[in-house]
Design a protein around this motif. Sequence first.
Motif, PDB file in Angstrom:
ATOM      1  N   GLN A  27       2.324  36.563  39.486  1.00 48.44           N
ATOM      2  CA  GLN A  27       3.789  37.266  39.003  1.00 48.44           C
ATOM      3  C   GLN A  27       4.256  37.158  40.217  1.00 48.44           C
ATOM      4  O   GLN A  27       4.914  38.483  41.182  1.00 48.44           O
ATOM      5  CB  GLN A  27       2.332  39.277  39.721  1.00 48.44           C
ATOM      6  CG  GLN A  27       2.331  39.779  38.398  1.00 48.44           C
ATOM      7  CD  GLN A  27       1.281  40.346  38.672  1.00 48.44           C
ATOM      8  OE1 GLN A  27       1.252  41.459  39.539  1.00 48.44           O
ATOM      9  NE2 GLN A  27       0.781  40.908  37.481  1.00 48.44           N
ATOM     10  N   MET A  28       5.114  36.356  40.836  1.00 45.93           N
ATOM     11  CA  MET A  28       5.711  35.460  41.877  1.00 45.93           C
ATOM     12  C   MET A  28       6.740  35.147  40.930  1.00 45.93           C
ATOM     13  O   MET A  28       6.464  33.913  40.249  1.00 45.93           O
ATOM     14  CB  MET A  28       4.883  35.624  43.327  1.00 45.93           C
ATOM     15  CG  MET A  28       4.103  36.051  43.064  1.00 45.93           C
ATOM     16  SD  MET A  28       3.869  35.057  45.062  1.00 45.93           S
ATOM     17  CE  MET A  28       1.901  36.348  45.208  1.00 45.93           C
ATOM     18  N   ASN A  29       8.246  34.858  42.196  1.00 40.27           N
ATOM     19  CA  ASN A  29       9.155  33.562  41.393  1.00 40.27           C
ATOM     20  C   ASN A  29       8.316  32.514  42.217  1.00 40.27           C
ATOM     21  O   ASN A  29       8.136  32.245  43.192  1.00 40.27           O
ATOM     22  CB  ASN A  29      10.348  34.562  42.353  1.00 40.27           C
ATOM     23  CG  ASN A  29      10.965  34.947  41.125  1.00 40.27           C
ATOM     24  OD1 ASN A  29      10.684  35.382  40.167  1.00 40.27           O
ATOM     25  ND2 ASN A  29      11.422  36.534  42.175  1.00 40.27           N
ATOM     26  N   THR A  30       8.938  31.973  40.878  1.00 35.58           N
ATOM     27  CA  THR A  30       8.077  30.435  41.871  1.00 35.58           C
ATOM     28  C   THR A  30       9.309  28.588  41.408  1.00 35.58           C
ATOM     29  O   THR A  30       9.920  29.408  40.376  1.00 35.58           O
ATOM     30  CB  THR A  30       6.709  29.332  41.253  1.00 35.58           C
ATOM     31  OG1 THR A  30       7.281  29.763  39.590  1.00 35.58           O
ATOM     32  CG2 THR A  30       5.466  31.110  41.394  1.00 35.58           C
ATOM     33  N   CYS A  31       9.432  27.709  42.242  1.00 33.97           N
ATOM     34  CA  CYS A  31      10.225  26.838  42.463  1.00 33.97           C
ATOM     35  C   CYS A  31       9.569  26.220  41.386  1.00 33.97           C
ATOM     36  O   CYS A  31       8.959  26.103  40.781  1.00 33.97           O
ATOM     37  CB  CYS A  31      10.865  26.137  43.075  1.00 33.97           C
ATOM     38  SG  CYS A  31      11.346  27.144  44.674  1.00 33.97           S
ATOM     39  N   PRO A  32      10.488  24.835  40.850  1.00 34.92           N
ATOM     40  CA  PRO A  32      10.420  24.068  39.755  1.00 34.92           C
ATOM     41  C   PRO A  32       8.252  23.147  39.944  1.00 34.92           C
ATOM     42  O   PRO A  32       7.457  23.010  39.078  1.00 34.92           O
ATOM     43  CB  PRO A  32      11.149  23.095  39.384  1.00 34.92           C
ATOM     44  CG  PRO A  32      12.927  24.118  39.109  1.00 34.92           C
ATOM     45  CD  PRO A  32      11.557  24.796  40.867  1.00 34.92           C
ATOM     46  N   ASP A  33       8.836  23.016  41.596  1.00 34.78           N
ATOM     47  CA  ASP A  33       7.483  22.135  42.278  1.00 34.78           C
ATOM     48  C   ASP A  33       6.324  23.273  42.030  1.00 34.78           C
ATOM     49  O   ASP A  33       4.974  22.679  42.665  1.00 34.78           O
ATOM     50  CB  ASP A  33       7.887  21.761  42.888  1.00 34.78           C
ATOM     51  CG  ASP A  33       8.214  22.012  44.243  1.00 34.78           C
ATOM     52  OD1 ASP A  33       8.009  23.597  44.216  1.00 34.78           O
ATOM     53  OD2 ASP A  33       8.335  22.412  45.171  1.00 34.78           O
ATOM     54  N   GLY A  34       6.319  24.565  41.720  1.00 36.52           N
ATOM     55  CA  GLY A  34       5.308  25.504  42.045  1.00 36.52           C
ATOM     56  C   GLY A  34       4.673  26.013  43.268  1.00 36.52           C
ATOM     57  O   GLY A  34       4.327  26.974  43.160  1.00 36.52           O
ATOM     58  N   THR A  35       5.792  25.468  44.017  1.00 38.33           N
ATOM     59  CA  THR A  35       6.028  26.624  45.301  1.00 38.33           C
ATOM     60  C   THR A  35       6.040  28.244  45.441  1.00 38.33           C
ATOM     61  O   THR A  35       7.111  27.953  44.211  1.00 38.33           O
ATOM     62  CB  THR A  35       6.747  26.261  46.966  1.00 38.33           C
ATOM     63  OG1 THR A  35       7.871  25.819  46.166  1.00 38.33           O
ATOM     64  CG2 THR A  35       6.390  24.675  47.048  1.00 38.33           C
ATOM     65  N   LEU A  36       6.080  28.423  46.137  1.00 37.22           N
ATOM     66  CA  LEU A  36       6.785  30.177  45.733  1.00 37.22           C
ATOM     67  C   LEU A  36       8.633  30.494  46.495  1.00 37.22           C
ATOM     68  O   LEU A  36       9.140  29.774  46.912  1.00 37.22           O
ATOM     69  CB  LEU A  36       6.185  31.071  46.623  1.00 37.22           C
ATOM     70  CG  LEU A  36       4.476  31.830  45.780  1.00 37.22           C
ATOM     71  CD1 LEU A  36       4.375  32.318  47.636  1.00 37.22           C
ATOM     72  CD2 LEU A  36       4.582  32.139  45.139  1.00 37.22           C
ATOM     73  N   ALA A  37       9.484  30.877  45.896  1.00 38.09           N
ATOM     74  CA  ALA A  37      10.778  30.706  46.305  1.00 38.09           C
ATOM     75  C   ALA A  37      10.839  31.420  47.146  1.00 38.09           C
ATOM     76  O   ALA A  37      11.564  31.132  47.986  1.00 38.09           O
ATOM     77  CB  ALA A  37      11.085  32.110  45.286  1.00 38.09           C
TER      78      ALA A  37
END
Length: 63
Positions: A27-37
Amino acid sequence: MKPFALTYTTPRPPAPATPFTYDAVRQMNTCPDGTLAAVNYPVLTSTASTTSTAGSATHNDDD
């Protein structure tokens, strides 16, 4: 012939591409590498926010 009002309309510009996606499990926005945006400084400076695409576009995520 077009109605008068449509003579002056312009097409809506496409939505800008975002470098993150909504992760429904976390339930969060994530970058392609899996880290939190929300903690990715380059993402924040390039987009100004991490507004969720999974609901109202007027509320920021509560990361």
